[in-house]
Scaffold this motif. Structure first.
Motif, PDB file in Angstrom:
ATOM      1  N   LEU A 366       0.820  -1.204   0.000  1.00 24.22           N
ATOM      2  CA  LEU A 366       0.000   0.000   0.000  1.00 24.22           C
ATOM      3  C   LEU A 366       0.857   1.259   0.000  1.00 24.22           C
ATOM      4  O   LEU A 366       0.518   2.259  -0.627  1.00 24.22           O
ATOM      5  CB  LEU A 366      -0.933  -0.013   1.212  1.00 24.22           C
ATOM      6  CG  LEU A 366      -1.844   1.202   1.383  1.00 24.22           C
ATOM      7  CD1 LEU A 366      -2.773   1.348   0.191  1.00 24.22           C
ATOM      8  CD2 LEU A 366      -2.638   1.089   2.676  1.00 24.22           C
ATOM      9  N   PHE A 367       1.993   1.218   0.698  1.00 24.98           N
ATOM     10  CA  PHE A 367       2.830   2.404   0.830  1.00 24.98           C
ATOM     11  C   PHE A 367       3.913   2.492  -0.243  1.00 24.98           C
ATOM     12  O   PHE A 367       4.441   3.574  -0.500  1.00 24.98           O
ATOM     13  CB  PHE A 367       3.478   2.419   2.219  1.00 24.98           C
ATOM     14  CG  PHE A 367       2.498   2.378   3.345  1.00 24.98           C
ATOM     15  CD1 PHE A 367       1.798   3.514   3.708  1.00 24.98           C
ATOM     16  CD2 PHE A 367       2.250   1.198   4.030  1.00 24.98           C
ATOM     17  CE1 PHE A 367       0.877   3.480   4.744  1.00 24.98           C
ATOM     18  CE2 PHE A 367       1.345   1.162   5.068  1.00 24.98           C
ATOM     19  CZ  PHE A 367       0.652   2.305   5.428  1.00 24.98           C
ATOM     20  N   SER A 368       4.246   1.375  -0.862  1.00 26.59           N
ATOM     21  CA  SER A 368       5.327   1.377  -1.845  1.00 26.59           C
ATOM     22  C   SER A 368       4.829   1.545  -3.278  1.00 26.59           C
ATOM     23  O   SER A 368       5.550   2.084  -4.125  1.00 26.59           O
ATOM     24  CB  SER A 368       6.142   0.079  -1.736  1.00 26.59           C
ATOM     25  OG  SER A 368       5.331  -1.055  -1.992  1.00 26.59           O
ATOM     26  N   CYS A 369       3.614   1.088  -3.568  1.00 28.41           N
ATOM     27  CA  CYS A 369       3.119   1.147  -4.945  1.00 28.41           C
ATOM     28  C   CYS A 369       3.012   2.572  -5.495  1.00 28.41           C
ATOM     29  O   CYS A 369       3.297   2.780  -6.680  1.00 28.41           O
ATOM     30  CB  CYS A 369       1.760   0.438  -5.044  1.00 28.41           C
ATOM     31  SG  CYS A 369       1.901  -1.349  -5.198  1.00 28.41           S
ATOM     32  N   PRO A 370       2.604   3.570  -4.699  1.00 26.50           N
ATOM     33  CA  PRO A 370       2.571   4.922  -5.265  1.00 26.50           C
ATOM     34  C   PRO A 370       3.919   5.404  -5.784  1.00 26.50           C
ATOM     35  O   PRO A 370       3.962   6.296  -6.635  1.00 26.50           O
ATOM     36  CB  PRO A 370       2.089   5.775  -4.075  1.00 26.50           C
ATOM     37  CG  PRO A 370       1.263   4.840  -3.264  1.00 26.50           C
ATOM     38  CD  PRO A 370       1.953   3.521  -3.380  1.00 26.50           C
TER      39      PRO A 370
END
Length: 479
Positions: A366-370
């Motif tokens: 959730l935090f790395s995909c952006p």
């Protein structure tokens, strides 16, 4: 009554935030099957298949969670895993028909259907929890509805980022990241279950929350599909006309944007080669000779090579998830099949600990995909549509006295960003392949992180590529 596209555009931040939460807690939750399996066994689902002579009990390990001491056995595991297999099959195999339906009817009806199916699956699981030995066969229907409903929510949320213009790839990555992180949901539910909350109460509460998704979609999601930033409908939707007072930098950016659009229109009218659809009539359809056939999109080298890359990466990642426990056990025991009892207990303890860490790290998606979405959107705002020769003289307005900075072609910039994203993702995949083969338990923490990053990045890179290369992938073929 469904809102209009204009109303949906004004609510786009609310829709995006709720879509992320809905994907996180209601989409691919079946990927956290290990935790759900323990709860089902503690509740006694298919415990009647276990014979006294070859059955074991997990009551000692989960005394606070299970009110009864149900026997467990291999036959029970196989039956429950069969239900999981069917649910995962529907989670993946229904994507193509869902895509066809979404292209035809839009995301709203599919999202309503998906939230209803998920709510029904949780309610039926709660019903089965009242008398598990008798109602255990319901688990097949429950897991099927759960997988189908989850993929409906995920798939329909992938068109929502169109409302964010140049940040589209970043929001696609955020949606995919929340989908990939949903594997952490059942481990969290397992913690609540171990704290003493009954299985039936948890499932009824979850069903009620899924009903809120249905209500949210009913109020905020429009009937029409979300237009892409390249489409004339979006130009009118985002308001390129001076409907309200704008000053300062907003006015400068507005004038530049309008100038670029007018330059494109003038060039297309002069050359007679490009089709321009006026913003005053967004309902006018593109001429048939301008529509790229679906087969042309599927047979394009960009799609075929991305399909090969995705297939190989997915196979590698899923194989590791299936074999991870055995690989960790091998590193502890050294491959001894008949080791001592102490060694076996040590292996079970270490594998359980590392499996828990691996499950928690799924939230990292959730935090790395952006980040990979940010790579796909890098410097897009500074680019223009079409050849840069049209803007080389710097005369967007007649009274302009200074030349603007060097401009880039938007299509070229998008392709360059996609190359960077795929290169970085495959570099991480190679690193993951190396670290997972090294005989070192502490190094496996790095392997877990690389696995989680690649699992989110590969989906985000492909999704961003299909959204960016509008020459081959029109929004009418998005599904």
């Amino acid at each position: 009554m469904a809102p209009t596209l204009q109303q949906a555009y004004l609510r786009r931040w609310w829709m995006a935030c709720t879509a992320v939460l809905e994907n996180l807690f209601f989409s691919a939750v079946l990927l956290g099957w290990t935790s759900l399996l323990l709860m089902l066994k503690n509740e006694g689902f298919y415990s009647y298949l276990c014979q006294d002579e070859n059955a074991t009990s997990e009551h000692a390990q989960n005394a606070s969670a299970a009110p009864h001491e149900w026997p467990t056995c291999k036959d029970q595991d196989e039956m429950l895993n069969l239900g999981f297999t069917i649910g995962c099959f529907l989670l993946s195999s229904t994507m193509l028909p869902l895509g066809i339906l979404m292209d035809k009817y839009g995301p709203r009806p599919l999202r309503l259907l998906g939230s209803f199916c998920f709510a029904a699956s949780c309610a039926m699981m709660a019903l089965a929890g009242y008398n598990p030995p008798v109602l255990a066969p319901l688990i097949f229907l429950v897991l099927s509805l759960n997988g189908f409903g989850g993929i409906c929510l995920t798939f329909t949320s992938l068109t929502l980022p169109n409302l964010f213009g140049n940040l589209r790839s970043t929001f696609i990555a955020l949606m995919i990241g929340s989908y990939a992180s949903s594997a952490v949901t059942f481990p969290v539910v397992k913690l609540i279950y171990d704290a003493g909350v009954s299985f039936v109460a948890i499932m009824l509460a979850w069903s009620g929350l899924a009903c809120l998704i249905f209500l949210n979609c009913l109020i905020n999601w429009p009937k029409e599909s979300f237009p892409a930033p390249e489409e004339p409908n979006y130009i009118k939707l985002s308001g390129l006309s001076l409907d309200q007072k704008v000053t300062g930098d907003q006015f400068d950016n507005h004038v530049i944007t309008v100038g670029q659009r007018l330059s494109q229109r003038r060039a297309s009218l002069d050359q007679g080669k490009e089709f321009y659809q006026p913003t005053e009539d967004p309902q006018q359809e593109t001429p048939p000779d301008q529509v790229i056939p679906f087969c042309h999109s599927v047979c394009s080298p960009i799609f075929l090579w991305s399909l090969v890359t995705m297939g190989m990466s997915q196979l590698r990642l899923i194989f590791y998830m299936a074999a991870m426990n055995k690989m960790l056990e091998f590193q502890v025991t050294g491959g001894e099949e008949h080791g001592s009892k102490e060694l076996k207990e040590k292996a079970e303890s270490i594998v359980s600990f590392y499996s828990s860490i691996f499950g928690v790290l799924q939230l990292l998606c959730l935090f790395s995909c952006p980040f990979i979405g940010y790579v796909m959107d890098w410097r897009i705002k500074e680019c223009v549509d079409g050849p840069i020769d049209k803007y080389a003289d710097g005369s967007i307005g007649e009274n302009s006295t200074q030349k603007p900075k060097k401009l880039r072609d938007k299509k070229i910039q998008k392709l360059t960003n996609a190359i960077r994203a795929f290169f970085f993702t495959n570099l991480l995949l190679v690193g993951f392949g190396i670290t997972c083969m090294i005989h070192s338990l502490p190094l496996q923490f790095l392997t877990f992180i690389l696995h989680t990053l690649v699992r989110g990045f590969i989906h985000s890179a492909c999704g961003g590529l299909y959204a960016a290369v509008t020459l081959h992938f029109l929004m009418c073929h998005f599904g």
